[in-house]
Motif scaffolding. Sequence first.
Motif, mmCIF file in Angstrom:
data_model
loop_
_atom_site.group_PDB
_atom_site.id
_atom_site.type_symbol
_atom_site.label_atom_id
_atom_site.label_comp_id
_atom_site.label_asym_id
_atom_site.label_seq_id
_atom_site.Cartn_x
_atom_site.Cartn_y
_atom_site.Cartn_z
ATOM 1 N N ASP A 29 47.761 4.324 12.827
ATOM 2 C CA ASP A 29 48.844 4.400 12.146
ATOM 3 C C ASP A 29 49.471 5.519 11.323
ATOM 4 O OD1 ASP A 29 47.650 3.653 9.815
ATOM 5 O OD2 ASP A 29 48.131 1.642 9.886
ATOM 6 N N GLN A 66 46.503 12.521 18.961
ATOM 7 C CA GLN A 66 46.418 11.829 17.749
ATOM 8 C C GLN A 66 47.693 11.630 17.228
ATOM 9 O OE1 GLN A 66 43.596 13.965 15.768
ATOM 10 N NE2 GLN A 66 42.100 12.197 16.030
ATOM 11 N N ARG A 123 49.930 9.438 19.441
ATOM 12 C CA ARG A 123 49.855 8.009 19.044
ATOM 13 C C ARG A 123 50.262 7.729 17.635
ATOM 14 N NH1 ARG A 123 45.145 9.429 21.574
ATOM 15 N NH2 ARG A 123 43.940 9.896 19.744
ATOM 16 N N GLY A 183 54.266 7.745 18.182
ATOM 17 C CA GLY A 183 54.940 7.248 19.245
ATOM 18 C C GLY A 183 55.677 8.201 20.285
ATOM 19 N N SER A 236 55.314 10.948 23.137
ATOM 20 C CA SER A 236 54.130 11.503 24.114
ATOM 21 C C SER A 236 53.874 13.024 23.878
ATOM 22 C CB SER A 236 54.649 11.380 25.545
ATOM 23 O OG SER A 236 55.709 12.407 25.854
#
Length: 142
Positions: free
Chosen positions: A2, A16, A19, A22, A24
Amino acid sequence: MDFTDAEHLSRLTIGQAARASGVSAKMIRHYEQLGLLPPAPRTESGYRLYDAGDVRTLRFILRARSLGFPLERVRELLGLWRDRSRPSARVKALAMEHVREIEAKADELQSIGRALRHLAEQCHGDERPDCPILDDLEEGPR
């Protein structure tokens, strides 16, 4: 991972960062190519490295895009976001201009929906070949 985890790491790989934000990896490269995101420093082996500020920028872009802002407006908004001496009136003006464009497009789509609904209601929808929908399309734009 997060966002808070991203803040604790000094450098993130593109996966990383994807992720954490959010966005790509493909879009991260695209935004970098467009200049919306500064070019990432690279490792000796060529891997891009991102930091928490880059993740915040990517999240900003993602949210602006989710609200329908085109890329050029996102560029303007990013500039205003980065400029702490910006007048909020400029931000509001951009947002309201976008709202007017969205409302105009919604009106246009409503009109198209009504016209198509009317045509569909005129069609018998049975085994006969005659169809007012196809007749209207054949007539072309009005």
